[in-house]
Enzyme design. Structure first.
Site, PDB file in Angstrom:
ATOM      1  CB  ILE A 526      -1.361   0.235   1.497  1.00  0.00           C
ATOM      2  CG1 ILE A 526      -0.352  -0.377   2.516  1.00  0.00           C
ATOM      3  CG2 ILE A 526      -2.377  -1.186   1.061  1.00  0.00           C
ATOM      4  CD1 ILE A 526      -0.900   0.113   3.521  1.00  0.00           C
ATOM      5  N   GLY A 530      11.716   5.359   1.175  1.00  0.00           N
ATOM      6  CA  GLY A 530      13.269   5.199   1.063  1.00  0.00           C
ATOM      7  C   GLY A 530      13.625   4.462   2.134  1.00  0.00           C
ATOM      8  CG  PHE A 531      13.623   3.915   6.462  1.00  0.00           C
ATOM      9  CD1 PHE A 531      15.044   4.049   7.127  1.00  0.00           C
ATOM     10  CD2 PHE A 531      12.448   5.178   6.693  1.00  0.00           C
ATOM     11  CE1 PHE A 531      15.770   4.626   7.253  1.00  0.00           C
ATOM     12  CE2 PHE A 531      13.486   6.702   7.247  1.00  0.00           C
ATOM     13  CZ  PHE A 531      14.784   5.924   7.424  1.00  0.00           C
ATOM     14  CE  LYS A 548       6.752   2.955   8.372  1.00  0.00           C
ATOM     15  NZ  LYS A 548       6.171   3.702   6.604  1.00  0.00           N
ATOM     16  CG  ASP A 643      10.057  12.911   4.526  1.00  0.00           C
ATOM     17  OD1 ASP A 643      10.130  14.172   4.289  1.00  0.00           O
ATOM     18  OD2 ASP A 643       9.722  12.044   4.548  1.00  0.00           O
TER      19      ASP A 643
END
Length: 880
Positions: A526, A530-531, A548, A643
């Site tokens: 979904i 960057g990670f 994640k 961010d």
């Protein structure tokens, strides 16, 4: 004749004892001098007044309080409002004949039997006078009129305008309106906040007040009030926190006997409430007494008290609730040796009475868990073996264990919102029958029963344990590889993993296989960042989660990773996405978040779906501001997001807004951090200090928030090259002349256009054209002015996020952005227009361009120039 002689003699004797004191009427004077003695009995009119301030706004009195008949106090009274602001002997009242004396050594109160009840401390010089100032301050003076002692340094339950309340001092509530003795509620000032406490447990913070906003991050030194508000100051007299209030000549801050911290002003003979904390009676620790259950009436401030299920009113003491089952009793507190009821545990069986669903405890929101990542059984074991423990709450979603020690207060019904905490009260069963009685019972039981019954019971117990184990394991609540019990780990993990997973504060740890099953082998992606990538999943209890899968962290030890996860996992706020768990197994590192079913703000704001209405945009703006304010000033350790962008702002049902990815920059190794500094943000939202190697502070997030706020206003990206027909997108102002922000063909650098429209007062032209007729100029002006204040080039000029919240909510006036600190937008805009003109001629398509690129000001732009390369937010930023 004899009686007359006796009366005259008594009169003369009294005059000789209390020489210099007139008892025929109250003494209304500003000063009194040593060798003065008074008592309430000496005042014929029983007023007890012996000292008054110059304008008689305050009086020093020896009298009763309220309806109290026998208890006399020495106190200072604000005459117009008839309010006591300070009391000397609140815990040792005297009778009407108790005496107050002023000598060169200070003030002393003596009881009927001559025992000293209260006195001022030892002083450095002889006293020459006692003065009552017009501020209400009672002062002992030396011969040079210097203060030797003042009542303002010894507050009781009230402070007034002009009085300093330093860190380390506390206000103590009175027992009742008539009984001024010290009760259990405290208001204390720390170096960071004002706290309300009950038996050491926090139940309210001044920073929770919507009117309170923080100016600087200096340590607090003292609190004071003036005619315009209440303030926390640092040691240099700079305002750290302020609560702006209406203009008032007299105002008090008082901890009332009910446990509320109240600020109110006195005007036209009436009190006007200005601040009250907590704002809900059910958050008062002892509002419904011990174990009482408080329910707030819907739509009002009124609350009702009852007992939780399984409990009844204690009619003997009328101090709360006790178990309905007469065979159960509440344990007593620890004794002086610290063993407490351990002897009782040897002769009684400990059981736990469930409080049921939707019941919470006032302290749970302020307490750190007593243990982390344990199951309910282990949590109960902790309470059982702790004589101070009276009950517990267990959070099933985080596996946190909260122990309730010593005094128990009231509980509150939590009917609104989700609550994963379940409460249990520790109870002791009555003693078992003695041995003789048991022997008699055994003789009456058949032999076959004596054999079969224990065997059957043992078999059932084993089956129950096996089923419980399988059930907990299936739900992912019982770790397969480690069990935490009573502070020790019994584990099959390696030594390094054991050290990492024993870090306090870790959320639920999942096995990799459990997450693999929850995400159906990571089948539904979904998002990406960057990670690594983000996948949708469902836990065994049907809870939806976002997983994640971190792949780009480089080399980082398990202990370091778990330390940062513990920090992130302990941050809870309604506007921050909650970290529900994690996995660190071999090379695999995953984070499990709550699932936000409406996706990210960029998809809703910039997509082709239904347009966001103005109030929805305002609510989102306020929610994001609150979340960032909490990260900057509400956490134990300040967190800078680094961010802030629409992709990291997630929405749930009813547009509940939550910020994601806060704290993830902590997961970078030092090498990554030094090599990819600018990758902690996204082009278009980066503050100027990122590009100049200046210090990165919380004001960096403020800049990014301002850029997001402008996009919320317009409903488009700030940096947009587009061929269109609108006046804005074609680069012409309403007057037909090209705007300096948009002189290129189809080029608009919206922040500069917003500055120009602000200078001309034409705010309505900045709103999303899809909202035509559904938003006013004043509404747009508020958000635009706040945004421009946030994006000022000089970080010190940007408001704190706490102040941003206050401006958006109307708690403080809107700031006025400084044009000179926004001139850099003109440079950004010119570069954007120049570059976008060439790019638009090359393709004629829609592009996202970045004026913060390092392209030369005068360079000849080409499609290969780095200025035109578009790096997506997914490539530049962290995961979402």
């Amino acid at each position: 004749m004899g009686s007359i002689f006796l009366s005259v003699a008594t009169f003369l004797l009294s005059c000789s004892i209390f020489s210099g004191f007139s008892f025929s009427a109250p003494v209304n004077q500003e000063f009194i001098y040593p060798n003065f003695t008074a008592s309430n009995f000496l005042f014929i009119d029983s007023s007890g007044v012996f000292l008054a301030s110059r304008n008689e706004s305050f009086q020093a009195i020896i009298s009763q309080s309220g309806q109290s008949k026998n208890n006399f106090y020495f106190y200072v009274l604000h005459v117009p409002s008839n309010t006591i602001i300070w009391t000397a002997n609140r815990d040792a009242p005297i009778s009407e004949s108790g005496k107050l004396s002023l000598t060169v050594n200070g003030l002393t109160i003596v009881g009927d039997n001559g025992t000293q009840i209260w006195s001022t401390p030892a002083l450095g010089s002889p006293v020459t006078a006692l003065q009552l100032l017009e501020t209400g301050n009672l002062v002992l003076l030396d011969k040079s009129n210097r203060s030797l002692w003042q009542s303002f340094d010894y507050p009781t339950d009230t402070i007034v305008i002009g009085q300093r309340f330093p860190v380390g001092k506390s206000l103590s509530s009175a027992t009742s309106q008539d009984d001024l003795s010290t009760a259990d509620y405290r208001f204390s000032l720390t170096s960071v906040d004002g706290l309300l406490q009950w038996h050491g447990l926090i139940y309210w913070r001044l920073s929770m007040e919507p009117k309170a906003y923080k100016d600087v991050n200096s340590p607090v030194a003292y609190m004071a009030m003036n005619a315009t508000g209440l303030y926390l100051f640092d040691g240099n007299g700079e305002v750290v926190v302020q609560v702006s209030l209406s203009q008032a000549d007299f105002r008090i801050a008082k901890l009332d006997y009910g446990g509320h911290f109240i600020v109110q002003s006195f005007l036209n003979g009436m009190w006007s409430p200005e601040l009250e904390g907590p704002d809900n009676d059910c958050k008062i620790p002892f509002f419904c007494k011990r174990l009482g259950l408080c329910r707030q009436t819907s739509g009002s401030r009124s609350s009702t008290c009852s007992c939780p299920p399984g409990f009844r009113v204690d009619t003997q003491t009328n101090q709360g609730c006790i178990p309905s089952d007469s065979h159960l009793s509440l344990p007593s507190a620890c004794n002086s040796t610290g063993n407490g009821n351990s002897s009782q545990l040897n002769s009684s069986t400990v059981s736990y009475m469930s409080l049921g669903a939707s019941i919470d405890y006032f302290a749970n929101s302020f307490l750190d868990p007593s243990a982390y990542s344990i199951n309910l059984t282990a949590c109960r074991d902790l309470c059982t073996e702790n004589c101070s423990c009276s009950g517990l709450f267990y959070d099933s979603s985080s596996s946190y264990c909260y122990l309730l020690n010593d005094q128990l207060g009231s509980f509150m019904s939590n009917t609104g919102g989700q609550n994963d905490r379940l409460g249990y009260i520790k109870a002791l069963a009555v003693s078992l029958p003695d041995d003789n009685s048991l022997d008699n019972q055994r003789k009456q039981i058949p032999l076959v029963a004596l054999v079969l019954l224990p065997f059957t019971g043992f078999t059932l117990l084993v089956m129950l344990l096996v089923l419980s184990f399988l059930w907990w394991r299936r739900r992912g609540k019982l770790p397969k590889t480690s069990v935490v019990k009573l502070g020790s780990l019994k584990s099959s993990l390696s030594e390094d993993e054991l050290e990492a997973l024993s870090i306090p504060g870790l959320p639920v740890r999942f096995d990799y296989e459990e997450i693999e099953a929850a995400t159906n082998n990571f089948s539904e992606q979904i998002g990406a960042g960057g990670f690594g990538a983000v996948y949708k999943g469902a836990l065994p209890n049907k809870t939806l989660v976002a997983v994640k899968k971190i792949t780009n962290l480089g080399v980082q030890g398990k202990k370091e990773f778990c330390t940062e996860i513990a920090t992130i996992g302990n941050i809870h706020h309604v506007n921050l996405v909650r970290l529900k768990g994690f996995c660190v197994q071999g090379r695999q590192k995953l984070l499990v978040y709550e699932y936000m079913n409406r996706g990210s703000l960029d998809r809703i704001l910039f997509g082709n779906g239904p347009v966001l209405e103005w109030q929805e945009r305002v609510d989102i703006a306020v929610g994001v501001a609150r979340g960032l304010a909490y990260l900057h000033s509400g956490c134990d350790n300040k967190i800078i997001h680094c961010d802030v962008k629409p992709e990291n702002i997630l929405l749930h049902s009813q547009f509940q807004v939550k910020i994601s990815d806060f704290g993830l920059s902590k997961l970078l190794t030092p090498e990554q951090s030094s090599h990819f500094t600018t990758m902690r943000g996204t082009r278009g939202y980066l503050a100027p200090e990122w590009l100049t190697s200046s210090a990165i502070t919380d004001k960096t997030d403020v800049y990014s928030y301002g850029m997001v706020l402008l996009e919320i206003v317009r409903g488009r990206k700030n940096c947009l090259l587009r061929t269109g027909s609108s006046s804005l997108e074609n680069g012409s102002s309403s007057g037909g002349q090209p705007s300096s922000s948009s002189s290129g063909i189809g080029a608009v650098y919206f922040p500069l256009f917003a500055l120009e429209m602000h200078e001309q007062g034409r705010y309505l032209e900045l709103a999303d054209p899809r909202l035509e007729g559904r938003v006013t100029s004043e509404e747009v002006e508020k958000l635009v002015r706040v945004a421009l204040c946030c994006v000022q080039e000089e970080p010190t000029l940007r408001p704190s996020m706490v102040n941003v919240v206050s401006m958006l909510e109307g708690g403080m006036p809107l700031g006025e952005p400084r044009v000179e600190s926004l001139n850099f937008l003109r440079f950004y805009g010119r570069r954007f227009v120049e570059s976008s003109t060439i790019q638009g001629q090359n393709t004629g398509a829609e592009y996202m361009l970045d004026p913060q690129s390092n392209a030369s000001e005068t360079g000849t732009a080409t499609a290969s120039n780095p200025f035109f390369s578009y790096m997506s937010s997914q490539q530049v930023s962290g995961p979402r």
